[in-house]
Write a protein that holds these residues in place. Structure first.
Motif, PDB file in Angstrom:
ATOM      1  N   MET A  43       7.528   1.641  15.778  1.00 23.33           N
ATOM      2  CA  MET A  43       6.986   0.345  15.418  1.00 23.33           C
ATOM      3  C   MET A  43       5.918   0.554  14.353  1.00 23.33           C
ATOM      4  SD  MET A  43       6.259  -3.141  16.744  1.00 23.33           S
ATOM      5  CE  MET A  43       7.241  -2.919  18.154  1.00 23.33           C
ATOM      6  N   ILE A  44       6.006  -0.224  13.293  1.00 26.03           N
ATOM      7  CA  ILE A  44       5.025  -0.157  12.212  1.00 26.03           C
ATOM      8  C   ILE A  44       3.885  -1.115  12.535  1.00 26.03           C
ATOM      9  CG2 ILE A  44       4.618  -0.540   9.758  1.00 26.03           C
ATOM     10  CD1 ILE A  44       7.640   0.044   9.329  1.00 26.03           C
ATOM     11  N   ILE A  45       2.664  -0.630  12.383  1.00 25.58           N
ATOM     12  CA  ILE A  45       1.483  -1.464  12.584  1.00 25.58           C
ATOM     13  C   ILE A  45       0.699  -1.434  11.281  1.00 25.58           C
ATOM     14  CG2 ILE A  45      -0.656  -1.765  13.879  1.00 25.58           C
ATOM     15  CD1 ILE A  45       0.623  -0.197  16.134  1.00 25.58           C
ATOM     16  N   SER A  46       0.308  -2.634  10.814  1.00 25.05           N
ATOM     17  CA  SER A  46      -0.397  -2.707   9.543  1.00 25.05           C
ATOM     18  C   SER A  46      -1.511  -3.749   9.602  1.00 25.05           C
ATOM     19  CB  SER A  46       0.584  -3.083   8.423  1.00 25.05           C
ATOM     20  OG  SER A  46      -0.099  -3.236   7.204  1.00 25.05           O
ATOM     21  N   THR A  47      -2.629  -3.425   8.965  1.00 23.55           N
ATOM     22  CA  THR A  47      -3.707  -4.408   8.850  1.00 23.55           C
ATOM     23  C   THR A  47      -3.465  -5.357   7.681  1.00 23.55           C
ATOM     24  OG1 THR A  47      -5.014  -2.889   7.509  1.00 23.55           O
ATOM     25  CG2 THR A  47      -5.431  -2.890   9.894  1.00 23.55           C
ATOM     26  N   THR A  48      -2.477  -5.043   6.850  1.00 24.60           N
ATOM     27  CA  THR A  48      -2.135  -5.919   5.730  1.00 24.60           C
ATOM     28  C   THR A  48      -1.058  -6.911   6.156  1.00 24.60           C
ATOM     29  OG1 THR A  48      -0.424  -4.416   4.899  1.00 24.60           O
ATOM     30  CG2 THR A  48      -2.670  -4.096   4.058  1.00 24.60           C
ATOM     31  N   SER A  49      -0.839  -7.928   5.342  1.00 20.74           N
ATOM     32  CA  SER A  49       0.157  -8.948   5.693  1.00 20.74           C
ATOM     33  C   SER A  49       1.563  -8.571   5.242  1.00 20.74           C
ATOM     34  CB  SER A  49      -0.238 -10.296   5.090  1.00 20.74           C
ATOM     35  OG  SER A  49      -0.299 -10.196   3.683  1.00 20.74           O
ATOM     36  N   GLU A  50       1.690  -7.489   4.506  1.00 24.50           N
ATOM     37  CA  GLU A  50       2.986  -7.006   4.034  1.00 24.50           C
ATOM     38  C   GLU A  50       3.086  -5.515   4.288  1.00 24.50           C
ATOM     39  OE1 GLU A  50       3.214  -7.955  -0.091  1.00 24.50           O
ATOM     40  OE2 GLU A  50       3.182 -10.107   0.243  1.00 24.50           O
ATOM     41  N   ILE A  51       4.329  -5.024   4.319  1.00 21.06           N
ATOM     42  CA  ILE A  51       4.560  -3.591   4.470  1.00 21.06           C
ATOM     43  C   ILE A  51       5.362  -3.132   3.265  1.00 21.06           C
ATOM     44  CG2 ILE A  51       5.612  -1.798   5.898  1.00 21.06           C
ATOM     45  CD1 ILE A  51       5.155  -3.696   8.302  1.00 21.06           C
ATOM     46  N   PRO A  52       4.790  -2.275   2.425  1.00 19.64           N
ATOM     47  CA  PRO A  52       5.503  -1.820   1.231  1.00 19.64           C
ATOM     48  C   PRO A  52       6.882  -1.251   1.570  1.00 19.64           C
ATOM     49  CG  PRO A  52       3.223  -1.083   1.183  1.00 19.64           C
ATOM     50  CD  PRO A  52       3.466  -1.667   2.555  1.00 19.64           C
ATOM     51  N   GLY A  53       7.875  -1.681   0.802  1.00 18.23           N
ATOM     52  CA  GLY A  53       9.234  -1.204   0.993  1.00 18.23           C
ATOM     53  C   GLY A  53      10.042  -2.015   1.994  1.00 18.23           C
ATOM     54  N   TYR A  54       9.421  -2.998   2.618  1.00 20.67           N
ATOM     55  CA  TYR A  54      10.100  -3.847   3.597  1.00 20.67           C
ATOM     56  C   TYR A  54       9.871  -5.310   3.251  1.00 20.67           C
ATOM     57  CZ  TYR A  54      10.385   0.284   6.596  1.00 20.67           C
ATOM     58  OH  TYR A  54      10.654   1.526   7.112  1.00 20.67           O
ATOM     59  N   GLU A  55      10.792  -6.137   3.707  1.00 21.52           N
ATOM     60  CA  GLU A  55      10.643  -7.577   3.574  1.00 21.52           C
ATOM     61  C   GLU A  55      10.587  -8.158   4.978  1.00 21.52           C
ATOM     62  OE1 GLU A  55      13.286 -11.326   1.996  1.00 21.52           O
ATOM     63  OE2 GLU A  55      13.533  -9.387   0.995  1.00 21.52           O
ATOM     64  N   ILE A  56       9.687  -9.088   5.189  1.00 19.93           N
ATOM     65  CA  ILE A  56       9.604  -9.742   6.488  1.00 19.93           C
ATOM     66  C   ILE A  56      10.710 -10.782   6.567  1.00 19.93           C
ATOM     67  CG2 ILE A  56       8.208 -11.239   7.974  1.00 19.93           C
ATOM     68  CD1 ILE A  56       5.740  -9.745   6.892  1.00 19.93           C
ATOM     69  N   ALA A  57      11.633 -10.580   7.501  1.00 22.38           N
ATOM     70  CA  ALA A  57      12.775 -11.475   7.661  1.00 22.38           C
ATOM     71  C   ALA A  57      12.446 -12.635   8.592  1.00 22.38           C
ATOM     72  CB  ALA A  57      13.972 -10.704   8.210  1.00 22.38           C
ATOM     73  N   GLN A  58      11.571 -12.381   9.563  1.00 22.15           N
ATOM     74  CA  GLN A  58      11.252 -13.407  10.553  1.00 22.15           C
ATOM     75  C   GLN A  58       9.876 -13.146  11.146  1.00 22.15           C
ATOM     76  OE1 GLN A  58      13.861 -13.286  13.924  1.00 22.15           O
ATOM     77  NE2 GLN A  58      12.846 -14.972  14.975  1.00 22.15           N
ATOM     78  N   VAL A  59       9.088 -14.198  11.266  1.00 25.36           N
ATOM     79  CA  VAL A  59       7.833 -14.134  12.012  1.00 25.36           C
ATOM     80  C   VAL A  59       8.175 -14.538  13.438  1.00 25.36           C
ATOM     81  CG1 VAL A  59       5.550 -15.146  12.313  1.00 25.36           C
ATOM     82  CG2 VAL A  59       6.383 -14.626  10.008  1.00 25.36           C
ATOM     83  N   ILE A  60       7.851 -13.672  14.390  1.00 21.23           N
ATOM     84  CA  ILE A  60       8.198 -13.939  15.782  1.00 21.23           C
ATOM     85  C   ILE A  60       7.076 -14.693  16.495  1.00 21.23           C
ATOM     86  CG2 ILE A  60       8.816 -12.916  18.001  1.00 21.23           C
ATOM     87  CD1 ILE A  60      10.056 -10.591  16.385  1.00 21.23           C
ATOM     88  N   ASP A  61       5.899 -14.080  16.550  1.00 20.28           N
ATOM     89  CA  ASP A  61       4.793 -14.701  17.279  1.00 20.28           C
ATOM     90  C   ASP A  61       3.542 -13.846  17.121  1.00 20.28           C
ATOM     91  OD1 ASP A  61       3.471 -16.511  18.902  1.00 20.28           O
ATOM     92  OD2 ASP A  61       4.606 -16.042  20.721  1.00 20.28           O
ATOM     93  N   VAL A  62       2.427 -14.395  17.521  1.00 20.43           N
ATOM     94  CA  VAL A  62       1.191 -13.626  17.606  1.00 20.43           C
ATOM     95  C   VAL A  62       1.267 -12.794  18.875  1.00 20.43           C
ATOM     96  CG1 VAL A  62      -1.313 -13.781  17.945  1.00 20.43           C
ATOM     97  CG2 VAL A  62      -0.172 -15.339  16.367  1.00 20.43           C
ATOM     98  N   VAL A  63       0.895 -11.528  18.775  1.00 25.43           N
ATOM     99  CA  VAL A  63       0.845 -10.655  19.950  1.00 25.43           C
ATOM    100  C   VAL A  63      -0.594 -10.190  20.146  1.00 25.43           C
ATOM    101  CG1 VAL A  63       3.241  -9.887  20.017  1.00 25.43           C
ATOM    102  CG2 VAL A  63       1.646  -8.720  18.515  1.00 25.43           C
ATOM    103  N   VAL A  64      -0.981 -10.121  21.404  1.00 20.15           N
ATOM    104  CA  VAL A  64      -2.371  -9.824  21.756  1.00 20.15           C
ATOM    105  C   VAL A  64      -2.397  -8.764  22.847  1.00 20.15           C
ATOM    106  CG1 VAL A  64      -4.494 -10.811  22.727  1.00 20.15           C
ATOM    107  CG2 VAL A  64      -3.067 -12.193  21.212  1.00 20.15           C
ATOM    108  N   GLY A  65      -3.363  -7.886  22.765  1.00 19.95           N
ATOM    109  CA  GLY A  65      -3.641  -6.935  23.839  1.00 19.95           C
ATOM    110  C   GLY A  65      -5.141  -6.889  24.032  1.00 19.95           C
ATOM    111  N   ASN A  66      -5.583  -6.852  25.272  1.00 18.65           N
ATOM    112  CA  ASN A  66      -7.019  -6.763  25.497  1.00 18.65           C
ATOM    113  C   ASN A  66      -7.315  -5.927  26.730  1.00 18.65           C
ATOM    114  OD1 ASN A  66      -6.149  -8.797  27.346  1.00 18.65           O
ATOM    115  ND2 ASN A  66      -8.270  -9.453  27.550  1.00 18.65           N
TER     116      ASN A  66
END
Length: 104
Positions: A1-24
């Motif tokens: 799984m790729i985790i990024s603090t940016t809104s895009e990931i170089p070399g990939y295109e976001i096909a679908q936004v699923i949901d906000v995920v949270v862990g605490n």
């Protein structure tokens, strides 16, 4: 799984936004750390016991966020952020959150 603090990931295109995920997680101080913190407070410097506690809490919050992203079928989490807050006088919460997405 790729985790990024940016809104895009170089070399990939976001096909679908699923949901906000949270862990605490919420961690509390203990007497040994409080005692050492009190001593360190008199002379100054890093309080390593608290630094370790917050690092462990951050890792746990991120692990929980990742588990939720996997559960919803995400390929990546973008725009990841961390936040902390006090819960009462003896506890601290660490929150990890981001947007779970499918990639092309």
């Amino acid at each position: 799984m790729i985790i990024s603090t940016t809104s895009e990931i170089p070399g990939y295109e976001i096909a679908q936004v699923i949901d906000v995920v949270v862990g605490n997680t919420v961690h509390s101080k203990h007497m040994g750390r409080d005692f050492m913190a009190g001593l360190k407070g008199m002379v100054g410097g890093e309080i390593k016991g608290y630094t370790e506690m917050m690092s462990e809490a951050r890792e746990e919050a991120q692990t929980r966020m990742l588990a939720k992203a996997k559960k919803v079928g995400a390929d990546a989490i973008v725009s990841v952020r961390f936040a902390s807050s006090s819960v009462g006088s003896e506890m601290s919460e660490i929150l990890a959150y981001g947007t779970a997405v499918k990639l092309k």
